[in-house]
Enzyme design. Structure first.
Site, PDB file in Angstrom:
ATOM      1  N   LYS A  71      29.021 -17.138  80.529  1.00  0.00           N
ATOM      2  CA  LYS A  71      28.867 -17.386  79.097  1.00  0.00           C
ATOM      3  C   LYS A  71      29.144 -18.863  78.810  1.00  0.00           C
ATOM      4  CE  LYS A  71      30.429 -15.424  74.637  1.00  0.00           C
ATOM      5  NZ  LYS A  71      31.394 -14.499  74.006  1.00  0.00           N
ATOM      6  N   SER A 146      29.248 -11.422  70.676  1.00  0.00           N
ATOM      7  CA  SER A 146      28.675 -12.732  70.898  1.00  0.00           C
ATOM      8  C   SER A 146      28.177 -12.985  72.330  1.00  0.00           C
ATOM      9  CB  SER A 146      29.706 -13.795  70.547  1.00  0.00           C
ATOM     10  OG  SER A 146      30.805 -13.756  71.438  1.00  0.00           O
ATOM     11  N   SER A 170      33.114  -8.754  71.652  1.00  0.00           N
ATOM     12  CA  SER A 170      32.011  -9.601  72.103  1.00  0.00           C
ATOM     13  C   SER A 170      31.518  -9.358  73.522  1.00  0.00           C
ATOM     14  CB  SER A 170      32.394 -11.078  71.963  1.00  0.00           C
ATOM     15  OG  SER A 170      32.231 -11.485  70.626  1.00  0.00           O
TER      16      SER A 170
END
Lengths: 477, 476
Positions: A71, A146, A170
């Protein structure tokens, strides 16, 4: 079968036996990325050259030659780390995060940095400062967020596994919406050093993988105390792969009544209830429990998370690194930089948090929220006196369409209603695929464990996975 | 005109003498090239985390114990949020609700009176960097960012600029004694802000408080407070009202200037620092630290008075620096008579050190050497007067007194015959003065002694010279 389809443990076996070379793996994987990335748009940066360079190193680490995606809010030395924000669009970290340092030691290969809601603030990846990521199961829909980039990359077989971060859901929510496995470890289990902070007391790095076993394999590498993160717990991490195959007979599974409410998506509800029945058939014992303060979780979370965020994001001021707008004086430079560099959701949260911490409001908001957080933590402690784990839906509904909730932040915030309490309590949670809606959209089952007891939720999740086929389904791209 | 009294509380920032910064491993060395002592943590890179330097915590506890504070078993850090280029994270990590030390005091002596000044709290925090303004742009040096500081906050117990100076001096002495801060105000390792108000004598309530910032030398403590107190009294006397504000001491102009009023005050939005776990200190560690504390200045001063029979003045001065006191005690231990050692240290030694702008640590004369010289005086080998010359030579060369005395032939002449010869010479060559002496001008004895000493290059024993002169004059 194409190599890119494989998970970490399967690929590791082939690599260890030298049946395939790391280069062959990458050739296959980048062919896949070339074929589908334009549709999915999971990556902010694809690190093709770097990947081949790393793969050529041939180490004897446990993840040697395994291509993973990270990420883009986890710092990688020398590799652009943007948090999907314009304000860090050209930021190249001069240091390596602890998790990626550990992955490097284990011999992993970085395929790319994945897209996210700017600074991990969002539940759909629509808040990325660059572009939205699409759900591989339906390109008209969001992948969740996210960590939408990581979840979509794993689901679309653009990587073998991935790391994400989870502040209010997330990792678990996008894993659920993309039909993959997402684990948020106990707060303090994995070092946060190098994870760009959103809300420090809630953020935790975790895994997004194609199977529960892969989650356990990654956890073995990234877990454990880090002297660079004083909030990482000095608690020894077990070998998470060893406990996977234990019999789950007699394990008590709490089913919180507050999580099965009227008005929730019927298909999600029935998929999760079926999953609990499956666990029962494997010998687990469902027990109804209560988490009475669940209703306050969202309000509590949005006060605490935004308060911390308003302070954590103060460093993006145009002075030292990242984007700087010209201004007529210092204050003007600050204002122009932050006005142009941050997206609207980030600005909304900075303002919310600044307000909550302001003199005269602190007691009513921040302090009160801290007290409620303690009550929510106690809810879990009480429940865990009766049961070993807790089972809930991961998200109230399957993947929604782009733009469906962007005009109503509150509606968007409700996407995390089942995951947020877990962060507030600091306990671990995992989402595993547990069915599909009539639209062929994945549904996730969330299993919540006691502090530092990832082993039990991994064990139960693995047992469930072994007796179902959901995780084997692949989206057509 | 009404009589007013001032109410003063001081907030002192003391830079700790740790080798590394408070939340990272960077060096705290002063005066290096800009931005050479920085790392991702102290420059506020995205994703970094602070880790508390245990030495800084130990120093804060040490200070708390030396200032009679209660050490909090549980304290925590907080974030103080504000934007400034020298503050890379956009917040300063400090302590707010739960500081490490509270409820202490130190004692000062003003005009012979002992007075206790309360210490409200001592907390740890990180220093900010430094902005350097050049023409149309500014540069930021982050070497100082993250250097550990203690903020020592006094109760509003101080009543005059003089007391404030004494308080600052005592604070500095204690900090230096326990080795946590070098106390250098000019280099900024000790900084002082003052809260000042005035009220008519006899009034219970405090007046309107003004914060005076930027007081960066001992000289300015007194001057800035003097100015501010007079300013406030003048405003009240002229029928005006004071506003709660922050004022800046302008040392060039010798005035305080308004910086911001209460309405313009920052809202720092303090909240507990989530990146650091609460600080827990167990009693055993506190006691271990207490056991390593040296004898503190007050106790040492008392002991110097009782053990060595020194006057208060001597004891005060000799205990103002730990190194000075140690030097003194070593000299006494080596056989020096306590008062004589004190006299020589406060006189000749201090003079020579001041002239060389040196501190006692760099003194070329060792304590035992002073004691050795004093023995020579006692034995009558040299006179007190010659000793001054000897001591200067010792300071210059680092040699023992005895060596110098032998090398330079400075041994005192005590042989009566030898002295008598010179006495006779002097009397013979000054017949007029002899006459005048005989006619009752007895003070001329000084003149004769001086002449004899001159001829013997100061080596004659003054006592013997005196006696022999009187004897010969009587005989004539």
């Amino acid at each position: 079968m194409e190599l890119y389809r494989l998970g970490i443990s399967e690929l590791k076996e082939l690599l260890d036996k030298k049946e395939v070379s790391p280069k062959e793996v990458l050739d296959s994987l980048f062919k896949r990325i070339d074929a589908v990335e334009d549709k999915v748009k999971a990556f902010v940066t694809v690190t093709r050259d770097k990947a081949y360079e790393m793969a050529a190193k041939n180490t004897d680490g446990v993840l040697s030659g395994i291509p993973l995606a990270i990420k883009d809010n986890i710092c990688t030395k020398g590799i652009r780390t943007t948090c999907s924000s314009k304000i860090l669009e050209n930021f190249i970290p001069p240091y390596e995060s602890t998790v990626t340092s550990r992955l490097l030691e284990a011999g992993y290969v970085l395929v790319g940095k994945t897209n996210l809601d700017e600074f991990a603030m969002g539940s759909s990846t629509e808040n990325s400062g660059f572009f939205p990521t699409r759900n591989p199961w339906d390109l008209e829909r969001i992948p969740g967020g996210s960590s939408g980039g990581s979840a979509a990359a794993v689901a679309a077989d653009e990587c073998i596994g991935a790391l994400g971060s989870d502040t209010g859901g997330s990792i678990r929510q996008p894993a659920s919406l993309c039909g993959v496995v997402g684990l948020k470890p106990t707060y303090g289990r994995v070092s946060r050093y190098g994870l760009v902070a959103f809300a420090s007391s809630l953020d935790q790095i975790g895994t997004i993988t194609k199977s529960v076993k892969d989650a356990a394999l990654l956890m073995n590498v990234i877990s454990g105390h880090d002297p660079l993160d004083s909030t990482s717990a000095p608690v020894a991490a077990p070998d998470f792969t060893e406990v996977l195959s234990k019999d789950i007979k007699g394990i008590k599974i709490g089913v919180p009544k507050e999580y099965f409410i009227e008005g929730m998506d019927k298909e999600v509800e029935s998929a999760v209830k079926d999953a609990i029945k499956t666990l029962e058939s494997l010998g687990a014992i469902p027990v109804e429990v209560s988490l009475p303060h669940t209703g306050y979780a969202i309000a509590t979370y949005y006060i605490l998370a935004t308060s911390e965020a308003s302070s954590n994001l103060a460093r993006y001021d145009g002075v030292k690194y990242g984007f700087r707008a010209e201004g007529k004086d210092l204050i003007d430079m600050y204002m122009q930089t932050r006005a142009k560099g941050f997206g609207s959701e980030v600005k909304r949260r900075i303002m919310l948090g600044t307000y909550a911490l302001s003199a005269g409001y602190y007691e009513a908001y921040y302090k009160k929220a801290q007290q409620v957080r303690t009550l929510i933590k106690k809810d879990f402690e009480e429940a865990f006196k009766q049961v070993d784990i807790i089972a809930t839906p991961t998200a109230p509904e399957a993947a929604f369409r782009f733009g469906e909730k962007t005009d109503d932040p509150l509606k968007m915030y409700l996407s995390d209603i089942f995951t947020i309490s877990v962060n507030l309590a600091g306990v671990p949670g995992i989402s595993v695929p547990c069915g599909f809606t009539s639209n062929n959209l994945p549904v996730g089952l969330q299993l919540i464990g006691k502090h530092f007891d990832e082993a039990t939720i991994l064990n139960v999740a693995h047992a469930y996975e072994q007796s179902t086929e959901w995780h084997r389904r692949k989206p057509e791209l | 005109m009404k009589k007013y009294e001032a109410i003063i509380g001081l907030e002192v920032h003391a830079q700790m003498l740790t080798d590394t910064k408070i939340f990272c491993g960077c060096s705290t060395k002063f005066g290096s090239e800009p931005n050479t002592q920085t790392c991702p943590v102290c420059t506020g890179m995205p994703g970094v985390l602070p880790v508390l330097n245990r030495k800084a915590l130990e120093f804060a506890i040490r200070t708390g114990l030396a200032m009679n504070c209660k050490i909090a078993p549980y304290s925590r850090f907080a974030r103080k949020n504000y934007f400034y280029p020298d503050l890379p994270k956009g917040y300063q990590i400090s302590q707010y609700e739960l500081p490490i030390c509270e409820h202490g005091y130190i004692e000062i002596v003003v005009d012979g009176e002992k007075k206790r000044i309360g210490i409200t709290r001592i907390h740890m925090e990180e220093d900010a960097g430094k902005n350097i303004h050049e023409g149309d742009h500014s540069l930021v040096d982050l070497n100082r960012t993250g250097v550990p500081l203690m903020e020592i906050v006094s109760e509003p117990d101080i009543r005059s600029p003089k007391e404030a100076v004494e308080y600052m001096k005592k604070l500095r002495t204690i900090l230096r004694y326990i080795g946590v801060c070098d106390g250098n105000m000019e280099q900024g390792s000790l900084r002082c802000d003052a809260n000042v108000s005035v009220r008519p004598v006899g009034q219970e309530e405090f007046g309107t408080k003004v914060e005076v910032k930027n007081i960066n030398s001992f000289k300015f403590v007194e001057r800035a407070l003097d100015y501010e107190i007079k300013r406030q009294i003048k405003v009240l006397e002229e029928g005006g009202t004071l506003v709660q504000e922050t004022r800046l001491w302008d040392s060039g102009a010798g005035v305080t200037l308004s910086m911001r009023t209460k309405e313009e005050a920052h809202d720092y939005r303090y909240f507990p620092e989530p990146d650091l776990v609460p600080v827990t200190v167990d009693e055993k560690w506190t006691e271990d630290i207490r056991a390593t504390l040296p004898e503190l200045p007050d106790a040492k001063r008392e002991r110097f008075i009782s053990e060595y029979g020194l006057p208060e003045y001597d004891a005060d001065l000799l205990t103002s620096e730990r190194a000075l006191a140690d030097w003194y005690e070593e000299a006494v231990k080596s056989g020096g008579q306590p008062k004589a050692v004190s006299n020589w240290m406060m006189g000749e030694l201090m003079r020579l050190l001041n002239e060389a702008n040196a501190s006692i640590e760099d003194c070329p004369v060792k304590p035992a050497q002073l004691a050795g010289m004093l023995k020579l005086i006692d034995k009558g080998t040299i006179s007190g007067k010659i000793a001054k010359t000897v001591f200067e030579e010792m300071y210059k060369t680092g040699k023992d007194a005895e060596t110098i005395v032998n090398e330079k032939g400075l041994v005192q002449i005590t042989d009566e015959n030898a002295i008598l010869k010179t006495v006779d010479e002097v009397l013979a060559s000054n017949p007029k003065e002899v006459e005048r002496y005989k006619n009752g001008e007895e003070k001329l004895i000084g003149f004769f002694v001086g002449q004899v000493m001159k001829l013997t290059k100061g080596k004659a024993n003054p006592k013997a010279v005196n006696e022999l002169l009187r004897k010969r004059l009587k005989e004539q």
